[in-house]
Design an enzyme around this catalytic site. Structure first.
Site, PDB file in Angstrom:
ATOM      1  N   ASP A 202       0.864  -1.184   0.000  1.00 12.11           N
ATOM      2  CA  ASP A 202       0.000   0.000   0.000  1.00 12.11           C
ATOM      3  C   ASP A 202       0.898   1.231   0.000  1.00 12.11           C
ATOM      4  O   ASP A 202       1.325   1.705   1.060  1.00 12.11           O
ATOM      5  CB  ASP A 202      -0.919  -0.008   1.224  1.00 12.11           C
ATOM      6  CG  ASP A 202      -1.934   1.137   1.190  1.00 12.11           C
ATOM      7  OD1 ASP A 202      -1.788   2.038   0.337  1.00 12.11           O
ATOM      8  OD2 ASP A 202      -2.859   1.128   2.018  1.00 12.11           O
ATOM      9  N   HIS A 207       0.503   7.823   3.859  1.00  6.27           N
ATOM     10  CA  HIS A 207       1.048   7.079   4.990  1.00  6.27           C
ATOM     11  C   HIS A 207       2.538   7.335   5.220  1.00  6.27           C
ATOM     12  O   HIS A 207       3.136   6.703   6.092  1.00  6.27           O
ATOM     13  CB  HIS A 207       0.804   5.584   4.790  1.00  6.27           C
ATOM     14  CG  HIS A 207      -0.632   5.236   4.578  1.00  6.27           C
ATOM     15  ND1 HIS A 207      -1.631   5.622   5.451  1.00  6.27           N
ATOM     16  CD2 HIS A 207      -1.252   4.563   3.563  1.00  6.27           C
ATOM     17  CE1 HIS A 207      -2.795   5.188   4.996  1.00  6.27           C
ATOM     18  NE2 HIS A 207      -2.595   4.548   3.859  1.00  6.27           N
ATOM     19  N   ILE A 222      -0.637   9.250   8.333  1.00  7.65           N
ATOM     20  CA  ILE A 222      -1.420   8.336   9.172  1.00  7.65           C
ATOM     21  C   ILE A 222      -1.002   6.893   8.906  1.00  7.65           C
ATOM     22  O   ILE A 222      -0.613   6.537   7.789  1.00  7.65           O
ATOM     23  CB  ILE A 222      -2.938   8.504   8.936  1.00  7.65           C
ATOM     24  CG1 ILE A 222      -3.324   8.116   7.506  1.00  7.65           C
ATOM     25  CG2 ILE A 222      -3.368   9.923   9.249  1.00  7.65           C
ATOM     26  CD1 ILE A 222      -4.821   8.134   7.251  1.00  7.65           C
ATOM     27  N   GLY A 225      -4.706   1.709   7.970  1.00  4.22           N
ATOM     28  CA  GLY A 225      -5.703   1.111   8.860  1.00  4.22           C
ATOM     29  C   GLY A 225      -5.526  -0.377   9.048  1.00  4.22           C
ATOM     30  O   GLY A 225      -5.736  -0.914  10.140  1.00  4.22           O
TER      31      GLY A 225
END
Length: 314
Positions: A202, A207, A222, A225
């Site tokens: 990803d 990120h 961030i 998830g």
């Protein structure tokens, strides 16, 4: 022409597939990216008799096919903008252990995704994507994911006013009011965020890149998830299964708020055991950032993990 309304029957006819492969090195990198200790040889040494991938490894293959789904959303959702799509809920069911490659060999998987529901959420829609991953060599289903993404600022005409109930994949669980049975903590880091990007494939700059994060309205990059989810599942397996990942059956959780690994936030996984007569043991859980209850930020909520077999009583 971009769509002006949601044609749910037509959307349900669409499908996307991708072939992925992995080696023992990728399993090791994935386990380390979730905070596995380098001393646990079953997670970091391919020569160990019990070497295995952590239970949420199947989410990586979900990420691969969701890239195709995300790019296609502009073709079936009106006013779709990529930055308005966020991961909202996740379900993962493991049907068999992830195959372990032998030596320098690789395992090949075929993953297929289909939209099973689009739900009116007033400020946008919840797009529920069913994902099935099959080992190419044996033809056996390895795992099933349901990836629910919240897409903001999309006209909701044509979507379902209420979500179709599909059992465990759509069922969220209230957090018990009593004190948790067990609590484990994990300190994130910028290095973990970078490693997880590489291990999962990803490569969303959100990120890792501060400028991208700022443009999206966040104070820092961030944590992905599925990385946060993987940490929580690892905690439950450690706390209730003595690290035996073979007891993991499924997990369902809501992704509530982001974790900022760039700020080295500490995640606290709070867990409650529920033993059911005639059924699998369940562990309800939530994941929280913050040390003071008044400042707690719940990042994963209403979670439930089903475990196979019997573990030691608390």
């Amino acid at each position: 022409m971009p769509p002006t309304t949601i044609d749910l029957p037509a959307i349900k006819q669409l499908s996307w597939s991708v072939t992925t492969s992995y080696t023992v090195s990728q399993i090791i990198c994935y386990n380390l990216a979730l905070g596995a200790p380098g001393t646990d040889l079953s997670l970091v040494y391919e020569g160990h008799a019990s070497f295995h991938a952590l239970p949420t490894f199947g989410a990586v293959h979900g990420i691969a096919v969701m890239g195709l789904v995300h790019r296609a959303m502009a073709d079936f959702l009106p006013n779709f903008k990529g930055h308005n799509h966020v991961h909202g809920e996740h379900y993962l069911k493991l049907l068999r252990p992830y195959p372990v490659p032998q030596g320098a060999d690789e395992v090949r998987l075929r993953t297929t995704a289909k939209v099973v529901d689009v739900v009116d959420r007033k400020r946008g829609v919840l797009v529920c994507v069913d994902i099935v991953t099959v080992e190419e060599k044996s033809g056996e289903v390895v795992c099933e994911n349901e990836w629910a993404g919240f897409v903001m600022k999309v006209p909701t005409q044509g979507s379902n006013p209420k979500q179709i109930e599909r059992g465990a994949s759509t069922t969220l669980h209230a957090t018990p009011s009593r004190a948790p049975d067990k609590v484990l903590r994990h300190r994130t880091s910028p290095e973990q965020a970078a490693l997880y990007r590489a291990a999962s494939g990803d490569l969303n700059p959100l990120h890792i890149d501060p400028d991208t994060a700022k443009a999206a309205g966040f104070p820092a990059p961030i944590l992905t998830g599925t990385c946060t989810l993987g940490i929580g599942v690892r905690h439950v397996v450690e706390a209730f299964c003595d690290g035996d990942g073979s007891r993991f059956g499924s997990v369902k959780v809501r992704l509530s708020k982001p974790v900022f690994a760039a700020l080295s936030e500490e995640i606290r996984t709070e867990m409650w055991e529920e033993r059911r007569h005639g059924g699998p043991t369940r562990v309800l859980f939530r994941m929280v950032v913050g040390g003071d209850a008044k400042e707690d930020k719940v990042v994963m909520s209403q979670g439930c993990i089903e475990l196979r077999g019997e573990g030691p009583r608390l």
